[in-house]
Design a protein around this motif. Structure first.
Motif, PDB file in Angstrom:
ATOM      1  N   ARG A   1       1.109  14.448  -3.061  1.00 28.09           N
ATOM      2  CA  ARG A   1      -0.066  13.893  -3.760  1.00 28.09           C
ATOM      3  C   ARG A   1      -1.048  13.251  -2.779  1.00 28.09           C
ATOM      4  O   ARG A   1      -2.196  12.986  -3.118  1.00 28.09           O
ATOM      5  CB  ARG A   1       0.371  12.862  -4.798  1.00 28.09           C
ATOM      6  CG  ARG A   1       1.192  13.476  -5.920  1.00 28.09           C
ATOM      7  CD  ARG A   1       1.651  12.441  -6.910  1.00 28.09           C
ATOM      8  NE  ARG A   1       2.644  12.998  -7.798  1.00 28.09           N
ATOM      9  CZ  ARG A   1       3.366  12.282  -8.654  1.00 28.09           C
ATOM     10  NH1 ARG A   1       3.173  10.980  -8.735  1.00 28.09           N
ATOM     11  NH2 ARG A   1       4.252  12.870  -9.422  1.00 28.09           N
ATOM     12  N   PHE A   2      -0.564  12.982  -1.566  1.00 26.14           N
ATOM     13  CA  PHE A   2      -1.432  12.447  -0.508  1.00 26.14           C
ATOM     14  C   PHE A   2      -1.782  13.528   0.516  1.00 26.14           C
ATOM     15  O   PHE A   2      -2.238  13.233   1.608  1.00 26.14           O
ATOM     16  CB  PHE A   2      -0.734  11.271   0.194  1.00 26.14           C
ATOM     17  CG  PHE A   2      -0.677  10.007  -0.622  1.00 26.14           C
ATOM     18  CD1 PHE A   2      -1.663   9.036  -0.512  1.00 26.14           C
ATOM     19  CD2 PHE A   2       0.341   9.794  -1.527  1.00 26.14           C
ATOM     20  CE1 PHE A   2      -1.628   7.874  -1.268  1.00 26.14           C
ATOM     21  CE2 PHE A   2       0.405   8.644  -2.287  1.00 26.14           C
ATOM     22  CZ  PHE A   2      -0.591   7.677  -2.157  1.00 26.14           C
ATOM     23  N   GLY A   3      -1.499  14.773   0.180  1.00 25.45           N
ATOM     24  CA  GLY A   3      -1.836  15.883   1.059  1.00 25.45           C
ATOM     25  C   GLY A   3      -0.859  16.103   2.192  1.00 25.45           C
ATOM     26  O   GLY A   3      -1.151  16.814   3.150  1.00 25.45           O
TER      27      GLY A   3
ATOM     28  N   VAL B   1       1.837   3.842  -0.295  1.00 27.08           N
ATOM     29  CA  VAL B   1       0.583   3.089  -0.328  1.00 27.08           C
ATOM     30  C   VAL B   1      -0.311   3.601   0.794  1.00 27.08           C
ATOM     31  O   VAL B   1       0.107   3.658   1.948  1.00 27.08           O
ATOM     32  CB  VAL B   1       0.821   1.568  -0.148  1.00 27.08           C
ATOM     33  CG1 VAL B   1      -0.505   0.824  -0.106  1.00 27.08           C
ATOM     34  CG2 VAL B   1       1.705   1.019  -1.252  1.00 27.08           C
ATOM     35  N   ASP B   2      -1.546   3.961   0.435  1.00 23.83           N
ATOM     36  CA  ASP B   2      -2.541   4.348   1.435  1.00 23.83           C
ATOM     37  C   ASP B   2      -3.160   3.049   1.951  1.00 23.83           C
ATOM     38  O   ASP B   2      -3.857   2.353   1.213  1.00 23.83           O
ATOM     39  CB  ASP B   2      -3.599   5.246   0.796  1.00 23.83           C
ATOM     40  CG  ASP B   2      -4.600   5.792   1.805  1.00 23.83           C
ATOM     41  OD1 ASP B   2      -4.934   5.075   2.770  1.00 23.83           O
ATOM     42  OD2 ASP B   2      -5.064   6.933   1.610  1.00 23.83           O
TER      43      ASP B   2
ATOM     44  N   ARG C   1      -4.621   3.011  -2.538  1.00 21.07           N
ATOM     45  CA  ARG C   1      -4.054   3.900  -3.565  1.00 21.07           C
ATOM     46  C   ARG C   1      -2.526   3.884  -3.482  1.00 21.07           C
ATOM     47  O   ARG C   1      -1.957   3.896  -2.391  1.00 21.07           O
ATOM     48  CB  ARG C   1      -4.567   5.318  -3.331  1.00 21.07           C
ATOM     49  CG  ARG C   1      -3.991   6.323  -4.311  1.00 21.07           C
ATOM     50  CD  ARG C   1      -4.485   7.720  -4.033  1.00 21.07           C
ATOM     51  NE  ARG C   1      -3.566   8.663  -4.643  1.00 21.07           N
ATOM     52  CZ  ARG C   1      -3.357   9.886  -4.206  1.00 21.07           C
ATOM     53  NH1 ARG C   1      -3.993  10.329  -3.144  1.00 21.07           N
ATOM     54  NH2 ARG C   1      -2.513  10.675  -4.832  1.00 21.07           N
ATOM     55  N   THR C   2      -1.875   3.862  -4.655  1.00 20.12           N
ATOM     56  CA  THR C   2      -0.414   3.834  -4.676  1.00 20.12           C
ATOM     57  C   THR C   2       0.155   4.922  -5.585  1.00 20.12           C
ATOM     58  O   THR C   2      -0.494   5.351  -6.548  1.00 20.12           O
ATOM     59  CB  THR C   2       0.126   2.479  -5.174  1.00 20.12           C
ATOM     60  OG1 THR C   2      -0.292   2.289  -6.530  1.00 20.12           O
ATOM     61  CG2 THR C   2      -0.361   1.331  -4.319  1.00 20.12           C
ATOM     62  N   GLU C   3       1.359   5.335  -5.263  1.00 14.53           N
ATOM     63  CA  GLU C   3       2.158   6.226  -6.106  1.00 14.53           C
ATOM     64  C   GLU C   3       3.572   5.661  -6.092  1.00 14.53           C
ATOM     65  O   GLU C   3       4.112   5.363  -5.023  1.00 14.53           O
ATOM     66  CB  GLU C   3       2.188   7.659  -5.553  1.00 14.53           C
ATOM     67  CG  GLU C   3       0.862   8.393  -5.595  1.00 14.53           C
ATOM     68  CD  GLU C   3       0.505   8.966  -6.963  1.00 14.53           C
ATOM     69  OE1 GLU C   3       1.394   8.996  -7.856  1.00 14.53           O
ATOM     70  OE2 GLU C   3      -0.652   9.373  -7.133  1.00 14.53           O
ATOM     71  N   VAL C   4       4.168   5.490  -7.267  1.00 15.19           N
ATOM     72  CA  VAL C   4       5.506   4.910  -7.363  1.00 15.19           C
ATOM     73  C   VAL C   4       6.327   5.705  -8.373  1.00 15.19           C
ATOM     74  O   VAL C   4       5.819   6.085  -9.434  1.00 15.19           O
ATOM     75  CB  VAL C   4       5.456   3.434  -7.827  1.00 15.19           C
ATOM     76  CG1 VAL C   4       6.834   2.805  -7.767  1.00 15.19           C
ATOM     77  CG2 VAL C   4       4.478   2.629  -7.014  1.00 15.19           C
ATOM     78  N   ALA C   5       7.598   5.933  -8.047  1.00 16.90           N
ATOM     79  CA  ALA C   5       8.495   6.621  -8.975  1.00 16.90           C
ATOM     80  C   ALA C   5       9.935   6.245  -8.610  1.00 16.90           C
ATOM     81  O   ALA C   5      10.178   5.551  -7.620  1.00 16.90           O
ATOM     82  CB  ALA C   5       8.294   8.133  -8.890  1.00 16.90           C
TER      83      ALA C   5
ATOM     84  N   ALA D   1       6.342  -1.422   0.694  1.00 19.16           N
ATOM     85  CA  ALA D   1       5.254  -0.580   1.210  1.00 19.16           C
ATOM     86  C   ALA D   1       3.954  -1.374   1.295  1.00 19.16           C
ATOM     87  O   ALA D   1       3.216  -1.272   2.280  1.00 19.16           O
ATOM     88  CB  ALA D   1       5.076   0.652   0.318  1.00 19.16           C
ATOM     89  N   GLY D   2       3.688  -2.180   0.280  1.00 17.31           N
ATOM     90  CA  GLY D   2       2.457  -2.973   0.248  1.00 17.31           C
ATOM     91  C   GLY D   2       2.395  -3.992   1.372  1.00 17.31           C
ATOM     92  O   GLY D   2       1.336  -4.220   1.962  1.00 17.31           O
ATOM     93  N   ALA D   3       3.534  -4.607   1.697  1.00 14.66           N
ATOM     94  CA  ALA D   3       3.568  -5.609   2.767  1.00 14.66           C
ATOM     95  C   ALA D   3       3.213  -4.990   4.113  1.00 14.66           C
ATOM     96  O   ALA D   3       2.467  -5.572   4.908  1.00 14.66           O
ATOM     97  CB  ALA D   3       4.949  -6.261   2.830  1.00 14.66           C
ATOM     98  N   VAL D   4       3.732  -3.791   4.368  1.00 17.11           N
ATOM     99  CA  VAL D   4       3.429  -3.109   5.631  1.00 17.11           C
ATOM    100  C   VAL D   4       1.992  -2.601   5.621  1.00 17.11           C
ATOM    101  O   VAL D   4       1.280  -2.682   6.631  1.00 17.11           O
ATOM    102  CB  VAL D   4       4.436  -1.972   5.910  1.00 17.11           C
ATOM    103  CG1 VAL D   4       3.977  -1.092   7.070  1.00 17.11           C
ATOM    104  CG2 VAL D   4       5.815  -2.550   6.200  1.00 17.11           C
TER     105      VAL D   4
END
Length: 194
Positions: A188-190, A112-113, A118-122, A56-59
């Motif tokens: 969590r990101f709406g 990843v926004d 901002r990140t959320e991971v699970a 996700a971070g790479a994109v």
């Protein structure tokens, strides 16, 4: 969430694309070619979370806006991670080791926004019981070609369903994108599904 924010799937997996489409969300696809090497000290849960976040971070670095969704799935047997098979012999080795036994499938999800970072991971984990198979059955399954790009050398949503006796946990975790977990993170990101 910002008006008009785009959801971007950081995966070339047709299975993940189909699952996300099933949620009724509009999204675009951008593949991430990242190094999937991880430290041997990491737990399986840490591996899938790290790889999902890496994808996700790479994109996210390639775009200025949008919520990027990355995911990774691994099969774990006796503490050993079984990735995608290198060749048919490797697929045979994996399937032979899984047959008649229970293993665990881990799927990580990361968002990843791109605008804010901002990140959320699970992650989720599901236990899978594979039936006992003859050598001929294993070879016949490999001959279908289905095992060749799948973690653990099988696809529960395809012909591989015939070798799975049962699961304890979330089916979609085994397919490669745990949908209820993905929906929770998106909210969590709406981005609500319902």
């Amino acid at each position: 969430m910002r008006e008009g924010t785009t959801l971007i799937l950081a995966s070339s997996s047709p299975r993940r694309r189909e699952l996300l489409q099933g949620l009724g969300l509009a999204f675009t696809v951008m593949t991430s070619d990242v190094d999937e090497t991880t430290s041997p000290e990491l737990t399986p849960a840490e591996v899938v979370e790290q790889l999902a976040l890496r994808k996700a971070g790479a994109v996210a670095k390639k775009v200025s806006d949008g919520i990027v969704l990355g995911s990774d799935t691994i099969v774990v047997l006796d503490g050993q991670i079984l990735g995608k098979p290198a060749d048919e012999a490797d697929a045979f080795r994996m399937l032979a080791s899984l047959q008649g036994r229970e293993h665990t499938v881990f799927s990580g999800v990361a968002l990843v926004d791109a605008a804010t970072g901002r990140t959320e991971v699970a992650h989720n984990a599901t236990k899978v019981q594979v039936r006992s198979m003859t050598e001929q059955e294993i070879k016949a399954y490999i001959a279908t070609g289905e095992p060749m790009d799948k973690a653990g050398s099988y696809a529960i949503q395809g012909i591989g369903a015939t070798i799975v006796e049962g699961i304890v946990g979330d089916y979609f975790t085994v397919v490669g994108l745990p949908l209820h977990l993905t929906a929770q993170l998106l909210s969590r990101f709406g981005m609500s599904i319902l």
